[in-house]
Write an enzyme that holds these catalytic residues in place. Structure first.
Site, PDB file in Angstrom:
ATOM      1  N   GLU A 102       0.710  -1.197  -0.040  1.00  0.00           N
ATOM      2  CA  GLU A 102      -0.030  -0.065  -0.065  1.00  0.00           C
ATOM      3  C   GLU A 102       0.827   1.282  -0.136  1.00  0.00           C
ATOM      4  OE1 GLU A 102      -2.710  -0.327   3.303  1.00  0.00           O
ATOM      5  OE2 GLU A 102      -3.997  -1.654   2.256  1.00  0.00           O
ATOM      6  N   GLU A 117      -6.185  -8.439  -0.025  1.00  0.00           N
ATOM      7  CA  GLU A 117      -6.639  -8.121   1.581  1.00  0.00           C
ATOM      8  C   GLU A 117      -7.827  -7.925   1.455  1.00  0.00           C
ATOM      9  OE1 GLU A 117      -4.197  -5.494   3.774  1.00  0.00           O
ATOM     10  OE2 GLU A 117      -2.484  -6.114   3.056  1.00  0.00           O
TER      11      GLU A 117
HETATM   12  C1  GAL Z   1      -3.970  -2.769   5.324  1.00  0.00           C
HETATM   13  C2  GAL Z   1      -2.344  -3.387   5.480  1.00  0.00           C
HETATM   14  C3  GAL Z   1      -2.287  -4.649   6.169  1.00  0.00           C
HETATM   15  C4  GAL Z   1      -3.010  -4.326   7.522  1.00  0.00           C
HETATM   16  C5  GAL Z   1      -4.497  -4.128   7.223  1.00  0.00           C
HETATM   17  C6  GAL Z   1      -5.510  -4.150   8.552  1.00  0.00           C
HETATM   18  O1  GAL Z   1      -4.210  -1.568   4.866  1.00  0.00           O
HETATM   19  O2  GAL Z   1      -2.082  -3.275   4.033  1.00  0.00           O
HETATM   20  O3  GAL Z   1      -0.967  -4.626   6.475  1.00  0.00           O
HETATM   21  O4  GAL Z   1      -2.506  -3.146   8.418  1.00  0.00           O
HETATM   22  O5  GAL Z   1      -4.768  -2.813   6.575  1.00  0.00           O
HETATM   23  O6  GAL Z   1      -6.608  -3.890   8.107  1.00  0.00           O
END
Ligand code: GAL
Length: 707
Positions: free
Chosen positions: A192, A344
């Protein structure tokens, strides 16, 4: 803005097998549309399913003796992919030049034993303490001039040559070791991309960048109209890195291009290191954050060097916003004009929202299928298991700190088994759209630098066009404004503020070849330097349109509007249009409002050979927007892709060479009965069906052969 405040500001904004006889219209649609133009983003290894469910797994946080148990639980839940390593630099290189990668090799082998493929993250989002202590210049400096400290993540300086050298070294080691590993299917670079740096070195790079782009200061001073407020620059190094929002719009836009280029070159260093050693079958991606709508840099441009687009799809507080989330999937699909991954997503809840509510039972499954319906070939949960310590102890996970499955585990296991069943049908399919919505970071930046109406939100304006199209069961591509348009019957540009002469020529060529173009408000106001076009909107397209914007008005009260398309209300923004060609039709006129608008055109259209060009200068209420979109789709001969469905049921379509797969999702709170136009194969339950019953959060996956 740090990652947390970015997520928070969004949350705040939110508040306010058998062959079947094809149904006639499906067959027809296929004939009209042909097979998908783009190869779906297939995983590289042949024995990896074409639809994957997975999770972020951090073996470095756990004793090795526990790995097998975790992987067994993943296998039991039908997970077939893990992303590993994206924050593991201090384990991979515990001291400068001392590389320890055997543990990672063992983790990958063990995952493979459980039929789980690996996406390897490069660890460059979180440099180790030895690095930032010994080389503090690798730490970024914020807009207030403060150097970041160690202990969080994203504390690195993306432009710093020394930091990039360290990145290249660790990534080279990883690529040498795992570039031919059969169980590593791809790479994720960093994590990100978020924060810029405002240090002196980055400023020098910006000045060099400006010199390379403008060549002469005379050109820069002209294009930015720097005589304004005595901004004229006599030396390149007089030009600041903009830390304040009220800088010259030309400078602000150039800075955004610089930031984009800097992230792209930061990424390029790692791509080059990987590609030198890795098999071409291993894809390279990065996971875009910012809840899909971030404009910190041009995501489209940064994706050009990647082989696959992926993003992190979080709801945060509350529940799935169907149209918004669908649009974000379509936007990400547009970056490579190909299928994508959800790298994710939340297993129930996150930890960073103001109130970290949990998705309803079934909602996580509905979200996963929505992603697939919009073109995702993989969905990965963040994260597998809560780390015992670290900043995210409260975040949702599939198993708890003790390693026991949490309540959400069963729902995700169900999704996993459904993905396994659906994979053969999904293989080789992709969404295929007749309609495109144009998106442009330049326009987004230009508008947000000077919103004019505080309440003008570009995502809402975009969704004003998007939602009625989706309600009409249409697949929508959201693509960069300069993307090839010839495959689309209808192109909508909700607020394409920046139109350069080249972009105008591109849009005009589309119309002249028979395309139907509908420009929305604020379109064509600015050129590529964020300077006003001397001809008011739509600037270089005024001639072909045969009309123009005379004046624009920010509204604090609704203004009535009516005409051939119906009656409704305009809020937030209204443009008074004029017509200067006989063959221009006025479709909507303002009623009595602020006096300046009364009786003047709000929407006009003109035929151009087989195509048309139209301009809508107002934010319309949703009911009238439905009528506008119905008019635009019927005029462009855009066919619905599925029969009418009860309200709240989302229809998604993926087209393959010999089949169409429909994903139907009931986002409503009441059950839905859907009669199918013809028999289809029920992919999840087997057998041929002519109707489906969907409970709230229910999902049906239906396949129909087209040959
Ligand atoms: C994302 C990040 C992950 C984790 C996640 C939690 O933005 O890439 O590493 O922190 O959020 O929601």
């Amino acid at each position: 803005m740090n990652e947390l405040s970015m997520k928070e500001s969004f949350v705040t904004a939110q508040k306010r097998d058998g062959k079947m006889r094809p149904a006639l219209f499906l067959g027809l649609a296929f004939v009209l549309l042909g097979p998908p133009a783009h190869a779906p983003a297939q995983p590289a290894a042949p024995d990896v399913p074409s639809l994957l469910l997975g999770a972020a797994w951090y073996p470095e946080q756990w004793p090795e003796s526990r790995w097998d148990k975790d992987l067994q639980l993943m296998e039991d839940a039908h997970l077939h992919v893990v992303r590993v390593g994206e924050f593991a630099w201090s384990t991979e290189e515990p001291a400068e030049g001392e590389y320890k990668l055997d543990w990672l090799a063992r983790a990958i082998r063990l995952a493979a034993k459980h039929r789980i493929a690996v996406v390897l993250g490069t660890p460059t989002d979180a440099p180790p303490a030895w690095l930032t202590s010994k080389y503090p210049e690798t730490l970024r400096v914020d807009a207030g001039g403060r150097r970041a400290e160690h202990g969080g993540r994203r504390q690195f300086n993306y432009a710093d040559p020394l930091y990039r050298k360290f990145c290249a070294q660790i990534v080279t080691k990883l690529a040498q070791r795992f570039g031919h590993d059969p169980d590593v299917i791809g790479w994720q670079i960093g994590n990100e991309y978020t924060d810029e740096s405002f240090d002196a070195g980055t400023r020098r790079q910006f000045d060099d960048w400006l010199e390379a782009h403008f060549v002469t200061l005379d050109a820069l001073n002209r294009d930015w109209t720097t005589a304004y407020w005595s901004q004229t620059y006599g030396r390149w190094d007089e030009i600041p890195l903009p830390v304040v929002a009220n800088e010259n719009p030309g400078l602000l836009l150039a800075y955004k291009h610089f930031v984009t280029g800097t992230w792209r070159s930061f990424q390029r260093v790692q791509i080059d290191a990987i590609r030198k050693y890795a098999d071409p079958r291993q894809f390279i991606t990065t996971n875009y954050g910012g809840l899909g709508w971030s404009d910190r840099f041009d995501h489209d441009e940064v994706a050009r060097d990647l082989s696959l687009a992926s993003w992190d799809d979080y709801v945060g507080e509350g529940h799935l916003n169907v149209a918004r989330n669908g649009a974000m999937h379509d936007l990400v699909r547009g970056f490579k004009r190909n299928n994508f991954w959800v790298m994710e997503t939340q297993p129930g809840s996150v930890n960073w929202a103001p109130v970290n509510t949990t998705l309803y039972p079934g909602e996580t499954r509905a979200m996963a299928w929505q992603a697939v319906g919009h073109g995702a070939d993989a969905v990965l949960y963040w994260q597998w298991r809560s780390a015992l310590n670290g900043q995210e102890q409260y975040h949702g996970s599939l198993v708890g700190p003790g390693g026991e499955p949490l309540p959400i585990y069963a729902e995700i296991g169900r999704i996993g088994s459904e993905f396994e069943r659906a994979a053969p049908a999904i293989a080789g399919t992709a969404p295929k759209a007749q309609v495109a919505i144009l998106h442009s970071y330049d326009s987004r930046w230009a508008i947000d630098f000077q919103r004019f109406n505080r309440d003008y939100h570009q995502l809402s304006v975009l969704l004003g066009y998007y939602r009625p199209l989706r309600d009409e069961r249409l697949t929508v591509d959201i693509v960069n404004a300069d993307a090839p348009l010839d495959g689309y019957k209808l192109v909508l540009a909700p607020d394409l503020n920046v139109i350069s002469p080249q972009l105008a020529a591109h849009l005009l060529a589309y119309v002249q070849q028979g395309g139907h173009l509908l420009l929305g408000l604020r379109s064509g106001m600015k050129n590529e330097y964020d300077a006003l076009n001397a001809e008011r909107q739509p600037g270089p397209l005024v001639g072909p349109l045969g009309g123009r914007v005379v004046e624009y008005y920010a509204l604090d009260a609704p203004v009535p509007v009516s005409g051939a398309l119906g009656t409704g209300a305009v809020t937030l923004w209204a443009e008074r249009l004029s017509v200067h060609a006989k063959d221009v039709k006025v479709l909507l006129r303002y009623g009595k409002g602020n006096g300046w608008l009364d009786g003047y055109p709000a929407m006009i259209t003109r035929r151009a050979d087989k195509g048309s060009i139209s301009y809508l200068g107002a934010v319309l209420d949703p009911a009238l927007m439905d009528r506008v979109i119905a008019w635009a789709t019927s005029g462009a001969d855009v066919k619905p892709e599925f029969e009418a469905v009860p309200a709240g049921v989302e229809v998604c379509r993926r087209v393959g060479a010999d089949r169409i797969v429909f994903v139907l999702i009931n986002h409503a709170k009441t059950p839905a009965h859907i009669a199918l136009p013809d028999a289809m194969r029920d992919v999840l339950h087997g057998g041929s069906v002519t109707s489906v019953e969907l409970k709230p959060q229910g999902v049906a996956v239906l396949e129909i052969a087209t040959h």
